[in-house]
Design a protein around this motif. Sequence first.
Motif: not given
Ligand SMILES: NC(=O)C1=CN([C@@H]2O[C@H](COP(=O)(O)OP(=O)(O)OC[C@H]3O[C@@H](n4cnc5c(N)ncnc54)[C@H](O)[C@@H]3O)[C@@H](O)[C@H]2O)C=CC1
Length: 356
Positions: A54-55, A76, A121, A136, A159, A161, A219
């Motif tokens: 998603g990000i 990914d 996740v 994570n 990024i 969490n 954060h």
């Molecule tokens: N620092 C911040 O301000 C923010 C942090 N986040 C965090 O960012 C993370 C990702 O969020 P989203 O993109 O919405 O989640 P998402 O589930 O849409 O995408 C996560 C991606 O990571 C991939 N992934 C999983 N295991 C992996 C691995 N071992 N190697 C490479 N890729 C892998 C998945 O296949 C997926 O495409 C979450 O932990 C979320 O909490 C989200 C918003 C703000």
Amino acid sequence: FSLYFLSLESGKQRKKMRTAMLRSIRASVQRSSRSYSSESAPARKVAVLGAAGGIGQPLALLMKLNPLVSSLSLYDIAGTPGVAADVSHINTRSEVVGYMGEENLGKALEGADVVIIPAGVPRKPGMTRDDLFNINAGIVKGLCTAIAKYCPHALVNMISNPVNSTVPIASEVFKKAGTYDEKRLFGVTTLDVVRAKTFYAGKAKVPVAGVNVPVVGGHAGVTILPLFSQATPQANGLSDEEIVALTKRTQDGGTEVVEAKAGKGSATLSMAYAGAIFADACLKGLNGVPDVIECSFVQSNITELPFFASKVRLGKNGVEEVLGLGSLSDFEKQGLEALMPELKSSIEKGIKFANQ
Ligand SMILES: NC(=O)C1=CN([C@@H]2O[C@H](COP(=O)(O)OP(=O)(O)OC[C@H]3O[C@@H](n4cnc5c(N)ncnc54)[C@H](O)[C@@H]3O)[C@@H](O)[C@H]2O)C=CC1
Ligand SMILES: O=C([O-])CC(=O)C(=O)O
């Protein structure tokens, strides 16, 4: 244009015309040299880990639009060929390559100057960021082990969490591998700053483009401490109650999005924007642009905690200077005191996990 020039009668008219022509040529040369200079900026490879998420997807798009990037590596565990093919058709500087599966992680990382990690996740309603730890922490540990091996000098933008724990995990992994450089590890807290600016501008009724608000601490929830007393421009007339409400909204910004998405994840678009701003600042610092300052969660000695978010000056080696907290209002001093126990335990949890 030249025929018209020759047909002009008076010398005065011709002189005026010549000046206009020269001005127009000069402007066009300046325009082309500007685009030439971004093309000839140093070659920089940026890797996004979790690029199909998603990000990851909008972040890949924004990094493809950044003229400081010459090579964009999208990694990914699934879905990257499609994202890379799609983004690669955009007619901007960088070459895009997609890498899928752990066996290709090394190639994705080799030679990277900046590695952005949104892998892992996201929250669902009712969860805290710490509830993501169990899944994570392992993902981040694995990715950082590979970073230590394949691109130990890259600037790492974390990024995933809970950032308050994943950054300490990364530091321990790098220490064990003998590659840790505290100047090169960043927890991305830019979204807190983006939110604080937006909410403050709305309340203070000032144009958001000129607003700055430092956000310090960490954060997650109360560890996010926006310093509205240092906001610029200073808005006269914001009441104490309004500052309390702005602070709470900034601290709960992530939860506001998680609830609105109702089970379909957390902030992705605003996070991609924030992540792109922070990565751009890292690239500018690497390229020697002076006075690049952003807030980030980094190794720090401005409080008794080993990691803390504050303003940071970025340079050719990453963190050039961790800036202090500045003067705080009484309300902010209370907030600082209140956040320390939670931040301390999240940092310790990350360190313990990495050393198990
Ligand atoms: N620092 C911040 O301000 C923010 C942090 N986040 C965090 O960012 C993370 C990702 O969020 P989203 O993109 O919405 O989640 P998402 O589930 O849409 O995408 C996560 C991606 O990571 C991939 N992934 C999983 N295991 C992996 C691995 N071992 N190697 C490479 N890729 C892998 C998945 O296949 C997926 O495409 C979450 O932990 C979320 O909490 C989200 C918003 C703000
Ligand atoms: O709230 C979440 O889970 C995602 C996040 O870190 C944010 O939006 O600030």
